[in-house]
Design a protein around this motif. Structure first.
Motif, short mmCIF file in Angstrom:
data_model
loop_
_atom_site.label_atom_id
_atom_site.label_comp_id
_atom_site.label_asym_id
_atom_site.label_seq_id
_atom_site.Cartn_x
_atom_site.Cartn_y
_atom_site.Cartn_z
N SER A 1 0.89 -1.16 0.00
CA SER A 1 0.00 0.00 0.00
C SER A 1 0.93 1.21 0.00
CB SER A 1 -0.90 0.01 1.24
OG SER A 1 -0.10 0.18 2.41
N LEU A 2 0.38 2.37 -0.31
CA LEU A 2 1.22 3.56 -0.31
C LEU A 2 1.80 3.82 1.08
CD1 LEU A 2 -0.65 6.06 -2.67
CD2 LEU A 2 1.32 4.61 -3.17
N SER A 3 1.03 3.52 2.12
CA SER A 3 1.55 3.74 3.48
C SER A 3 2.68 2.76 3.81
CB SER A 3 0.43 3.68 4.52
OG SER A 3 -0.21 2.42 4.48
N LYS A 4 2.58 1.51 3.35
CA LYS A 4 3.67 0.54 3.58
C LYS A 4 4.93 0.96 2.82
CE LYS A 4 1.01 -3.61 4.57
NZ LYS A 4 0.65 -4.96 4.12
N ILE A 5 4.74 1.45 1.60
CA ILE A 5 5.88 1.90 0.81
C ILE A 5 6.52 3.13 1.47
CG2 ILE A 5 6.60 2.79 -1.44
CD1 ILE A 5 4.24 1.09 -2.64
N ALA A 6 5.68 4.05 1.96
CA ALA A 6 6.19 5.24 2.65
C ALA A 6 6.96 4.84 3.90
CB ALA A 6 5.04 6.18 3.01
N LYS A 7 6.47 3.87 4.62
CA LYS A 7 7.17 3.39 5.83
C LYS A 7 8.53 2.82 5.44
CE LYS A 7 7.33 1.80 10.15
NZ LYS A 7 7.65 2.67 11.25
N LYS A 8 8.57 2.07 4.33
CA LYS A 8 9.82 1.45 3.88
C LYS A 8 10.85 2.51 3.47
CE LYS A 8 9.87 -2.31 1.43
NZ LYS A 8 9.79 -3.36 0.43
N PHE A 9 10.42 3.52 2.74
CA PHE A 9 11.36 4.51 2.23
C PHE A 9 11.63 5.67 3.18
CE2 PHE A 9 10.51 2.28 -1.66
CZ PHE A 9 11.68 2.38 -2.37
N TYR A 10 10.61 6.08 3.92
CA TYR A 10 10.74 7.27 4.76
C TYR A 10 10.74 6.96 6.26
CZ TYR A 10 9.28 9.46 0.36
OH TYR A 10 9.18 9.85 -0.95
N GLY A 11 10.39 5.73 6.61
CA GLY A 11 10.29 5.40 8.04
C GLY A 11 9.04 5.96 8.67
N ASN A 12 8.09 6.43 7.84
CA ASN A 12 6.87 7.05 8.35
C ASN A 12 5.74 6.77 7.37
OD1 ASN A 12 4.79 8.71 9.22
ND2 ASN A 12 6.09 10.51 9.50
N ALA A 13 4.79 5.93 7.79
CA ALA A 13 3.67 5.55 6.92
C ALA A 13 2.79 6.75 6.55
CB ALA A 13 2.82 4.47 7.59
N ASN A 14 2.79 7.78 7.38
CA ASN A 14 1.95 8.96 7.13
C ASN A 14 2.45 9.80 5.96
OD1 ASN A 14 0.16 8.38 9.24
ND2 ASN A 14 1.53 9.34 10.73
N LYS A 15 3.59 9.47 5.41
CA LYS A 15 4.11 10.23 4.26
C LYS A 15 3.66 9.63 2.93
CE LYS A 15 7.87 12.46 6.54
NZ LYS A 15 9.09 13.17 6.29
N TRP A 16 2.63 8.77 2.95
CA TRP A 16 2.15 8.12 1.74
C TRP A 16 1.70 9.16 0.70
CZ3 TRP A 16 -2.72 9.15 0.01
CH2 TRP A 16 -3.63 9.68 0.94
N ARG A 17 1.21 10.30 1.17
CA ARG A 17 0.69 11.32 0.27
C ARG A 17 1.79 11.87 -0.65
NH1 ARG A 17 -4.09 13.61 0.24
NH2 ARG A 17 -4.55 13.04 2.39
N GLU A 18 3.05 11.93 -0.17
CA GLU A 18 4.15 12.40 -1.01
C GLU A 18 4.33 11.47 -2.22
OE1 GLU A 18 7.79 13.30 1.10
OE2 GLU A 18 6.62 13.92 2.86
N ILE A 19 4.19 10.17 -1.98
CA ILE A 19 4.30 9.20 -3.08
C ILE A 19 3.10 9.34 -4.01
CG2 ILE A 19 4.43 6.74 -3.66
CD1 ILE A 19 5.80 6.35 -0.89
#
Length: 113
Positions: free
Chosen positions: A59-77
């Motif tokens: 999910s975008l939140s899982k990908i954000a967690k993987k790359f940024y260490g923060n699932a809440n940054k999914w919106r940037e992706i």
């Protein structure tokens, strides 16, 4: 000692070195040279976007967690992929997403995992 017949007479040869070459120029003076580094090449900066291929369960939140260490940054992706994603809850397996590189992030994978 007498010269033997048929042999050359070198009794008048003087030792020493003489040259017909012009004198060598003075050594260059580099006493006023200072060190330093300059380049005319354009400065290269770190990439601003990397890519990630979606796998099952992502999910975008899982990908954000993987790359940024923060699932809440999914919106940037999501914002970086508006041309590929119309609904952030509907990403497809095999889809290649652009992942903006965070300038302050210390967690930046070098290749997509």
């Amino acid at each position: 000692m007498a010269n033997e017949p048929g042999k050359p007479d070198f009794s008048n040869v003087k030792s020493g070195v003489e040259s017909t070459a012009p004198p060598a120029p003075a050594k260059p003076d580099f006493s006023n040279v200072s060190s330093g580094v300059e380049s005319t090449a354009p400065a290269t900066s770190a990439p601003t976007v990397q890519t990630y291929t979606v796998v099952g369960g992502d999910s975008l939140s899982k990908i954000a967690k993987k790359f940024y260490g923060n699932a809440n940054k999914w919106r940037e992706i999501f914002e970086a992929n508006r041309d590929r994603i119309s609904n952030p809850d509907m990403i497809q397996i095999g889809q290649v997403l652009k992942i903006p590189v965070e300038k302050t992030s210390s967690k930046e994978p070098t290749d997509h995992e």
